[in-house]
Design a protein around this motif. Structure first.
Motif, short mmCIF file in Angstrom:
data_model
loop_
_atom_site.label_atom_id
_atom_site.label_comp_id
_atom_site.label_asym_id
_atom_site.label_seq_id
_atom_site.Cartn_x
_atom_site.Cartn_y
_atom_site.Cartn_z
N CYS A 147 -3.27 -2.73 4.32
CA CYS A 147 -2.83 -1.42 4.41
C CYS A 147 -2.70 -1.12 5.72
O CYS A 147 -1.47 -0.54 6.14
N CYS A 161 0.95 -1.27 -0.15
CA CYS A 161 -0.11 0.02 0.03
C CYS A 161 0.93 1.25 0.16
O CYS A 161 1.80 1.39 0.90
N HIS A 174 -8.65 -3.69 3.17
CA HIS A 174 -7.88 -2.52 3.49
C HIS A 174 -7.34 -2.50 4.89
O HIS A 174 -5.96 -2.35 5.14
N LYS A 205 -2.63 0.80 -4.67
CA LYS A 205 -2.57 -0.50 -3.77
C LYS A 205 -2.24 -1.60 -4.76
O LYS A 205 -3.25 -1.58 -5.73
#
Length: 99
Positions: free
Chosen positions: A74, A4, A70, A11
């Motif tokens: 990330c 990320c 996510h 990403k």
């Protein structure tokens, strides 16, 4: 390891992740086309609203899947790297999603 990069706001996604997200978006796109057809054919308002609610549910489901990925990639990676500012970014994102 998925990467990320917030400096470029991008990403790297796995092929499987991309495929799942694109399939969901294609279904949503088809639902929207169906609603447009209903409007063009003067369908009964409640019938259109039921379909619009289904689209909203599909978009919400898409967002849940994307948010989960996510957080697992990330956000987790940034926290491990000591970049705690990602927590504020996540909270801001959640605030915007819940409006």
């Amino acid at each position: 390891m998925e990467h990320c990069c917030r400096c470029h706001q991008s990403k790297d996604r796995t092929d499987d992740e991309k495929k799942r997200l694109m399939n969901r978006l294609s279904r949503i796109e088809g639902q929207i086309r169906g609603i447009k057809g209903m409007v063009e054919k003067d369908a009964y308002c409640p019938d259109i609203m039921v379909q619009a609610a289904a689209v909203k549910a599909a978009v919400d489901s898409f967002n849940k899947e994307l948010l989960g990925t996510h957080i697992r990639t990330c956000v987790a990676n940034d926290i491990r790297d000591g970049k705690d500012e990602v927590i504020d970014e996540l909270l801001d994102t959640l605030q915007r999603l819940m409006k």
